[in-house]
Design an enzyme around this catalytic site. Structure first.
Site, mmCIF file in Angstrom:
data_model
loop_
_atom_site.group_PDB
_atom_site.id
_atom_site.type_symbol
_atom_site.label_atom_id
_atom_site.label_comp_id
_atom_site.label_asym_id
_atom_site.label_seq_id
_atom_site.Cartn_x
_atom_site.Cartn_y
_atom_site.Cartn_z
ATOM 1 N N TYR A 109 0.866 -1.184 0.000
ATOM 2 C CA TYR A 109 0.000 0.000 0.000
ATOM 3 C C TYR A 109 0.897 1.227 0.000
ATOM 4 O O TYR A 109 1.391 1.650 1.048
ATOM 5 C CB TYR A 109 -0.940 -0.003 1.220
ATOM 6 C CG TYR A 109 -1.713 1.284 1.358
ATOM 7 C CD1 TYR A 109 -2.486 1.764 0.298
ATOM 8 C CD2 TYR A 109 -1.674 2.035 2.525
ATOM 9 C CE1 TYR A 109 -3.180 2.956 0.399
ATOM 10 C CE2 TYR A 109 -2.380 3.221 2.638
ATOM 11 C CZ TYR A 109 -3.124 3.675 1.569
ATOM 12 O OH TYR A 109 -3.819 4.855 1.669
ATOM 13 N N ASP A 150 -2.043 -1.305 -3.996
ATOM 14 C CA ASP A 150 -2.448 0.046 -4.364
ATOM 15 C C ASP A 150 -1.185 0.883 -4.397
ATOM 16 O O ASP A 150 -0.632 1.209 -3.347
ATOM 17 C CB ASP A 150 -3.440 0.574 -3.323
ATOM 18 C CG ASP A 150 -3.810 2.032 -3.556
ATOM 19 O OD1 ASP A 150 -3.330 2.621 -4.543
ATOM 20 O OD2 ASP A 150 -4.580 2.575 -2.742
ATOM 21 N N HIS A 253 -12.196 1.379 -3.889
ATOM 22 C CA HIS A 253 -11.448 0.564 -4.850
ATOM 23 C C HIS A 253 -12.234 -0.700 -5.215
ATOM 24 O O HIS A 253 -13.044 -1.183 -4.427
ATOM 25 C CB HIS A 253 -10.133 0.098 -4.229
ATOM 26 C CG HIS A 253 -9.176 1.205 -3.927
ATOM 27 N ND1 HIS A 253 -8.020 1.405 -4.638
ATOM 28 C CD2 HIS A 253 -9.200 2.171 -2.974
ATOM 29 C CE1 HIS A 253 -7.372 2.445 -4.134
ATOM 30 N NE2 HIS A 253 -8.063 2.917 -3.121
#
Lengths: 264, 264
Positions: A109, A150, A253
């Site tokens: 992330y 991500d 998302h």
DNA sequence: GTTTCAGCAG
DNA sequence: CTGCTGAAAC
């Protein structure tokens, strides 16, 4: 008998638990490795039990309120690396690496960042530099590695719904793209773009203004693979089953799912 | 063709909306007058529409975060009095009076109070004095009046699950009981106790420790009626349909429902 | 134990 | 627009 790998920024595992479980049971029954980002929970409070009940072991590297990643899998866990080996950057729990057999899963992330010149703008670029170093220190592009997550960067203009409008905004700045590109250049293939060179497919849509209903999004979630793994890539897609609903509230998302065949 | 009147401290209309609507449609289909307390919402944000769709007009007297009352009804609205005519006490939205035909409905959310000597202890007693005055100034015991609400007082020892344990606690102190007794003495009958002199029935159970499952509660919500109305009282009961569940989270109070027959 | 808010993060 | 925190209220 392929390997199904999923990357999903859930934006809070507690707020999203019921929806994810429903999705795993009604829509995607055979995910082998589920990588979650932004679980936003103390490790002790992660709902291990709920996922155990449907067959997943959870490896969690997380913290209260912000960040936090988890790898859920139905395979052996042979090695775990928490963080990127940097005391400063590892205050934010962003990277979790899990080895299963001879395959490494790296769940990421990346920092959200901010507009050029702000503190968080520099933090993001610095983090990317340190993260590159972590990869070089611990892995080799010759290994079997699937890195997902991500990355908070839309690598090309075709990965944002309106490149003109979003020029030089968070996730599209050239210096952010360069930082992410360095990672790819080390030895990763962007699986989605590899199979679909021209496809317009986003993974994130702003909550504000119902952007998802007009498909005004960005592709900032990726499944990356080293060469020995890309050879096994069969398909990759974004599943909007959770995202395109109002209740229960979805993450901003959508999950990205990759299929690899003939991998041990 | 009786009149069904309900008093329900919902502890947030927004958090409870779905449950209340479900309850009105599945359990109590024929409530004529629904009085809500602690709606805790700005008047503009009250979900008027949802209740209109099932036939109720809503009169709301409320504020952000705290307090707030509403009267929902399927009858004519002939007169409305918001507050108790006191600038100071009406900063907290606690009392709403609605006239329908020749019947007054007074919906009350009395202050919670605090232990003896604290600021909120005095506020509660002062509020009761000012509220008594409001009744004397605007109504007569000869009129048809149904006054309902959360009075935050258990009028007798038999109205708390453990009088010894709860002696001199909030809602059982003699001075609180006297304040509430003054209201009754002005001309109201406690409908529940009138029909059921010995029945142990609570309307509120602490969230903490799952008190509701052991019936460790208090009777602090009432339906009161002047003499011309009591003559029509047919039955009164506490409905635990909403309270005895875990999801969606219920209010800590249960609704009290009174049936009046032959009233115009 | 539950809800509210402000303040912050995304 | 949605989430988390921490304090205050009940």
């Amino acid at each position: 008998m392929g390997l199904k790998v999923c990357s999903f920024n859930v934006n809070s595992i507690r707020a999203r638990k019921e929806l994810i479980l429903k999705w795993l049971q009604e829509k995607e029954k055979n995910i082998d490795i589920l990588c979650l980002q932004e679980v936003k929970v103390q490790e002790e409070l992660f709902p291990y039990k709920d996922f155990e009940e449907i067959g997943y072991k959870a490896v969690v590297y997380s913290q209260k309120a912000y960040n936090g990643v988890a790898v859920l899998l139905r395979r052996n866990i042979d090695h775990i690396i928490k963080g990127i080996g940097d005391e400063y950057f590892d205050q934010q729990k962003r990277v979790l690496s899990v080895k299963t057999g001879d395959l490494w899963i790296i769940n990421v992330y990346a920092p959200h960042g901010d507009l050029r010149g702000e503190d968080k703008y520099y933090y993001k670029l610095d983090w990317y530099r340190r993260f590159s170093q972590f990869l070089k220190d611990n892995f080799s592009p010759e290994e079997k590695i699937i890195m997902v997550g991500d990355f908070n960067v839309a690598i090309e203009d075709k990965d944002v719904w309106n490149p003109e409008l979003l020029k030089d905004s968070i996730g599209t700045m050239p210096e952010e793209r360069e930082a992410f590109r360095n990672i790819l250049n080390w030895g990763f293939v962007d699986c989605f773009r590899y199979l679909y060179p021209d496809k317009k497919q986003f993974t994130w849509w702003d909550y504000i203004g119902g952007a998802v209903w007009r498909d005004e999004g960005m592709r900032i979630d990726y499944i990356l693979a080293t060469k020995p793994v890309v050879e096994h890539l069969k398909d990759i897609y974004v599943d909007t089953w959770t995202r395109k609903r109002r209740k229960p509230t979805p993450s901003d998302h959508a999950p990205v799912i990759g299929l690899f065949e003939g991998i041990k």
